[in-house]
Motif scaffolding. Structure first.
Motif, PDB file in Angstrom:
ATOM      1  N   ALA A 189      -3.277  -2.761   9.075  1.00 14.80           N
ATOM      2  CA  ALA A 189      -3.580  -2.078   7.602  1.00 14.80           C
ATOM      3  C   ALA A 189      -3.137  -3.020   7.002  1.00 14.80           C
ATOM      4  O   ALA A 189      -3.898  -2.765   6.041  1.00 14.80           O
ATOM      5  CB  ALA A 189      -2.728  -0.495   7.912  1.00 14.80           C
ATOM      6  N   ALA A 192      -6.027  -5.124   6.125  1.00 15.67           N
ATOM      7  CA  ALA A 192      -7.201  -4.247   4.648  1.00 15.67           C
ATOM      8  C   ALA A 192      -6.381  -4.405   3.910  1.00 15.67           C
ATOM      9  O   ALA A 192      -7.660  -3.717   2.668  1.00 15.67           O
ATOM     10  CB  ALA A 192      -7.456  -2.884   5.554  1.00 15.67           C
ATOM     11  N   VAL A 193      -5.425  -4.051   2.973  1.00 14.09           N
ATOM     12  CA  VAL A 193      -5.101  -3.914   2.700  1.00 14.09           C
ATOM     13  C   VAL A 193      -4.320  -5.621   1.222  1.00 14.09           C
ATOM     14  O   VAL A 193      -4.404  -4.974   0.346  1.00 14.09           O
ATOM     15  CB  VAL A 193      -3.093  -2.810   2.381  1.00 14.09           C
ATOM     16  N   TYR A 196      -5.524  -6.846  -2.502  1.00 13.88           N
ATOM     17  CA  TYR A 196      -5.877  -5.577  -3.180  1.00 13.88           C
ATOM     18  C   TYR A 196      -3.899  -6.189  -3.849  1.00 13.88           C
ATOM     19  O   TYR A 196      -3.278  -5.770  -5.123  1.00 13.88           O
ATOM     20  CB  TYR A 196      -5.679  -4.231  -2.982  1.00 13.88           C
ATOM     21  N   VAL A 205      -1.874  -1.866 -10.529  1.00 12.47           N
ATOM     22  CA  VAL A 205      -1.137  -0.480  -9.627  1.00 12.47           C
ATOM     23  C   VAL A 205       0.296  -0.543 -11.039  1.00 12.47           C
ATOM     24  O   VAL A 205       0.829   0.204 -10.456  1.00 12.47           O
ATOM     25  CB  VAL A 205       0.254  -2.072  -9.187  1.00 12.47           C
ATOM     26  N   TYR A 208      -0.933   2.047 -12.394  1.00 13.25           N
ATOM     27  CA  TYR A 208      -1.041   3.830 -11.803  1.00 13.25           C
ATOM     28  C   TYR A 208       0.280   4.539 -11.877  1.00 13.25           C
ATOM     29  O   TYR A 208       0.480   5.569 -11.672  1.00 13.25           O
ATOM     30  CB  TYR A 208      -1.987   3.332 -10.662  1.00 13.25           C
ATOM     31  N   ILE A 212       1.420   8.207 -12.057  1.00  8.90           N
ATOM     32  CA  ILE A 212       2.077   9.118 -11.848  1.00  8.90           C
ATOM     33  C   ILE A 212       3.414   9.745 -12.385  1.00  8.90           C
ATOM     34  O   ILE A 212       3.310  10.771 -12.433  1.00  8.90           O
ATOM     35  CB  ILE A 212       2.442   8.359 -10.589  1.00  8.90           C
TER      36      ILE A 212
ATOM     37  N   PHE B 134       1.188   1.604   5.038  1.00 10.84           N
ATOM     38  CA  PHE B 134      -0.373   1.313   5.044  1.00 10.84           C
ATOM     39  C   PHE B 134      -1.062   2.607   5.497  1.00 10.84           C
ATOM     40  O   PHE B 134      -1.628   2.939   4.916  1.00 10.84           O
ATOM     41  CB  PHE B 134      -0.819   0.095   4.623  1.00 10.84           C
ATOM     42  N   ALA B 135      -0.697   1.954   6.746  1.00  8.39           N
ATOM     43  CA  ALA B 135      -1.596   3.073   8.140  1.00  8.39           C
ATOM     44  C   ALA B 135      -1.733   4.576   7.752  1.00  8.39           C
ATOM     45  O   ALA B 135      -2.146   5.055   7.318  1.00  8.39           O
ATOM     46  CB  ALA B 135      -0.585   2.954   9.580  1.00  8.39           C
ATOM     47  N   LEU B 138      -3.754   5.314   5.008  1.00  9.36           N
ATOM     48  CA  LEU B 138      -5.070   4.749   5.071  1.00  9.36           C
ATOM     49  C   LEU B 138      -5.609   4.967   6.367  1.00  9.36           C
ATOM     50  O   LEU B 138      -6.644   5.181   5.923  1.00  9.36           O
ATOM     51  CB  LEU B 138      -5.234   2.494   5.804  1.00  9.36           C
ATOM     52  N   PRO B 144      -8.771   1.061   0.449  1.00 10.20           N
ATOM     53  CA  PRO B 144      -7.227  -0.364   0.431  1.00 10.20           C
ATOM     54  C   PRO B 144      -6.740  -0.121  -1.349  1.00 10.20           C
ATOM     55  O   PRO B 144      -5.797  -0.178  -1.633  1.00 10.20           O
ATOM     56  CB  PRO B 144      -8.127  -1.197   0.925  1.00 10.20           C
ATOM     57  N   ARG B 145      -7.527  -0.200  -2.437  1.00  9.61           N
ATOM     58  CA  ARG B 145      -7.242  -0.448  -3.526  1.00  9.61           C
ATOM     59  C   ARG B 145      -6.533   0.415  -3.681  1.00  9.61           C
ATOM     60  O   ARG B 145      -5.212   0.060  -4.257  1.00  9.61           O
ATOM     61  CB  ARG B 145      -8.931  -0.987  -4.045  1.00  9.61           C
ATOM     62  N   LEU B 146      -6.450   1.946  -3.702  1.00 11.23           N
ATOM     63  CA  LEU B 146      -6.457   2.776  -3.892  1.00 11.23           C
ATOM     64  C   LEU B 146      -4.683   3.192  -2.948  1.00 11.23           C
ATOM     65  O   LEU B 146      -3.430   3.309  -3.404  1.00 11.23           O
ATOM     66  CB  LEU B 146      -6.416   4.158  -3.705  1.00 11.23           C
ATOM     67  N   ALA B 147      -4.677   2.353  -1.122  1.00 11.83           N
ATOM     68  CA  ALA B 147      -3.653   2.569  -1.073  1.00 11.83           C
ATOM     69  C   ALA B 147      -2.341   1.775  -1.541  1.00 11.83           C
ATOM     70  O   ALA B 147      -1.000   2.486  -1.526  1.00 11.83           O
ATOM     71  CB  ALA B 147      -3.762   2.419   0.471  1.00 11.83           C
ATOM     72  N   VAL B 148      -2.825   0.600  -2.106  1.00 10.51           N
ATOM     73  CA  VAL B 148      -1.813  -0.726  -2.176  1.00 10.51           C
ATOM     74  C   VAL B 148      -0.753   0.278  -3.889  1.00 10.51           C
ATOM     75  O   VAL B 148      -0.098   0.576  -3.982  1.00 10.51           O
ATOM     76  CB  VAL B 148      -2.511  -1.421  -2.855  1.00 10.51           C
ATOM     77  N   LYS B 149      -1.918   1.074  -4.658  1.00 10.61           N
ATOM     78  CA  LYS B 149      -1.540   1.322  -5.763  1.00 10.61           C
ATOM     79  C   LYS B 149      -0.678   2.537  -6.138  1.00 10.61           C
ATOM     80  O   LYS B 149       0.484   2.564  -6.105  1.00 10.61           O
ATOM     81  CB  LYS B 149      -2.385   1.649  -6.970  1.00 10.61           C
ATOM     82  N   LEU B 150      -0.435   3.167  -4.629  1.00  7.57           N
ATOM     83  CA  LEU B 150      -0.010   4.678  -4.363  1.00  7.57           C
ATOM     84  C   LEU B 150       1.761   3.781  -3.793  1.00  7.57           C
ATOM     85  O   LEU B 150       2.300   4.029  -4.220  1.00  7.57           O
ATOM     86  CB  LEU B 150      -0.730   5.633  -2.721  1.00  7.57           C
ATOM     87  N   ARG B 152       3.028   0.743  -3.286  1.00  7.63           N
ATOM     88  CA  ARG B 152       3.681   0.071  -4.217  1.00  7.63           C
ATOM     89  C   ARG B 152       5.136   0.515  -5.387  1.00  7.63           C
ATOM     90  O   ARG B 152       5.298   0.767  -5.564  1.00  7.63           O
ATOM     91  CB  ARG B 152       2.841  -0.171  -4.511  1.00  7.63           C
TER      92      ARG B 152
END
Lengths: 237, 237
Positions: A189, A192-193, A196, A205, A208, A212, B134-135, B138, B144-150, B152
């Motif tokens: 994971a 994959a990340v 970014y 980031v 965003y 929120i 992260f998993a 995901l 992944p790009r959105l996952a990073v924003k969330l 972090r």
DNA sequence: AGGCATAAATTTACGACGTAAACAAAATAA
DNA sequence: TTATTTTGTTTACGTCGTAAATTTATGCCT
């Protein structure tokens, strides 16, 4: 002649720089510059003295100790954060504006920003900033207890984001970005990340996250107003 | 007999404590305890050596330098953070659970928590935690790009909140809570709000901020799924 | 058992740190 | 002028991280 020689020798005590007299302002400016240039870990009273062409102990005439000097450096940075006036726009946009203004400090003062994690805001500009930030919320008719919950959520996000960007930056600088194949396999994971996580995405980031939290602010006032109406029977403005 | 005396004298080098042999584990545990007891600023290799009944330099057989030891201390703390398994509940609740688990560290290790602001997570448990966090995101099908924003946004809030609680605590301890009348008059918003800045409200503030951010998470997947459906024409699960 | 490489702990030492204390010089007030 | 306060220097103390050299303990091979 002997006397004259001695006098010259003694006078050589101060000889360089244009603005000779030491002052709190000059010291703080030099400290901020030095910390930004070499990092807060490398900062010392002796090095600052060298930069200002004086002995370290001379600084103690203006600041009782190193920590109080660092507090002044923190306050010096906070002076740059601007809270827009009421006519700037809706309170959410004013909140966004000072948040961005604060976040800009991490780019302007990358070396000194971590001081926010070690010292508090209890000097002039820091207190003024806190007061303005809270006023921006309270002026919407929100109760203090809720205002604290909103503000601290935002402020903690801002502090954390600044520190985290700096940590990711040193990661990149020290080659931490190039991950081992083994690391990637055991942490899929993360692998994959990781594309970014670099500085190229910092702004995205941050914005965003700010969105929120500001959405949370708006939702908070919505339900807060709904409750107030029910109690008083009044209309929303 | 002379030889025997000398032997005894030399042997007295080590004489105390049950688990005599130094090891990374024993060192890290003692370091964490010492930092929690006296604060990370007061921590030194020499004091740690004294605690372990050895010379400071003996520690360098197990850690190349102080910073690497601190990294291990950070990782030791992170070992306690648990990410619940998938069957624990919805992903949002799993995220909430590990967030609370992380936040609990600030109460368990008030002295050592600030290390999170100075050292990174690049050791075993830190990386594992990052990967699991992260998993969790995901696995919901988020890119992944959105996952990073969330992630972090959440992580920066968590770090900032922990640090801020500790700063407010030392504020209370040093009498910063009792504000001057003059300060109150020049900063009315701050004065109105200060009753709610104390430790009694820490949990409430934290949970509220967490709610805001997790609401952002839910909103993010909603619109993310909406976009995916539009593209693929598929149904949400 | 004895010898030997390897690891673990100590000793000593160096340069840097924050800052207390005593002092000297300079600016300011009287 | 002289007296006072402010500003700067000097010296010194205890502490820090850690390099280098040294001693001691441990495990391995005959």
């Amino acid at each position: 002649m002997q006397a004259m020689t001695k006098e010259l020798v003694k006078k050589r005590r101060r000889a360089a720089g244009p603005a000779m007299p030491l002052s709190r302002e000059r010291i703080v400016d030099a400290a901020l510059a030095l910390i930004d240039a070499r990092g807060h870990e490398a900062f010392s009273m002796r090095k600052l003295g060298a930069e200002l062409d004086c002995e370290a102990m001379a600084l103690y005439n203006h600041f009782a100790n190193k920590n109080l000097l660092l507090d002044a450096v923190v306050d010096r940075m906070l002076k740059k954060v601007v809270v827009p006036p009421r006519d700037f726009g809706p309170w959410i946009e004013r909140t966004r504006a000072y948040s961005q203004s604060f976040h800009a400090l991490v780019r302007i003062h990358p070396g000194a920003f971590p001081l926010f994690a070690m010292r508090r805001f209890h000097e002039k500009h820091g207190l003024a900033l806190l007061d303005e930030a809270f006023a921006t919320i309270l002026d919407e008719g929100i109760e203090p207890r809720l205002a604290v919950k909103l503000y601290r959520t935002l402020a903690n996000f801002l502090a954390g984001t600044g520190l985290n960007e700096l940590m990711l930056l040193t990661d990149v600088a020290t080659g931490g970005a190039t991950r081992t194949t083994a690391e990637n396999e055991s942490h899929p994971a993360l692998a994959a990340v990781s594309p970014y996580l670099g500085p190229a995405y910092f702004d995205e980031v941050f914005e965003y996250g700010l969105d929120i939290i500001l959405a949370g602010f708006e939702e908070a006032v919505r339900s807060h107003r709904a409750k107030s109406e029910k109690k008083t029977g009044s209309q929303p403005k």
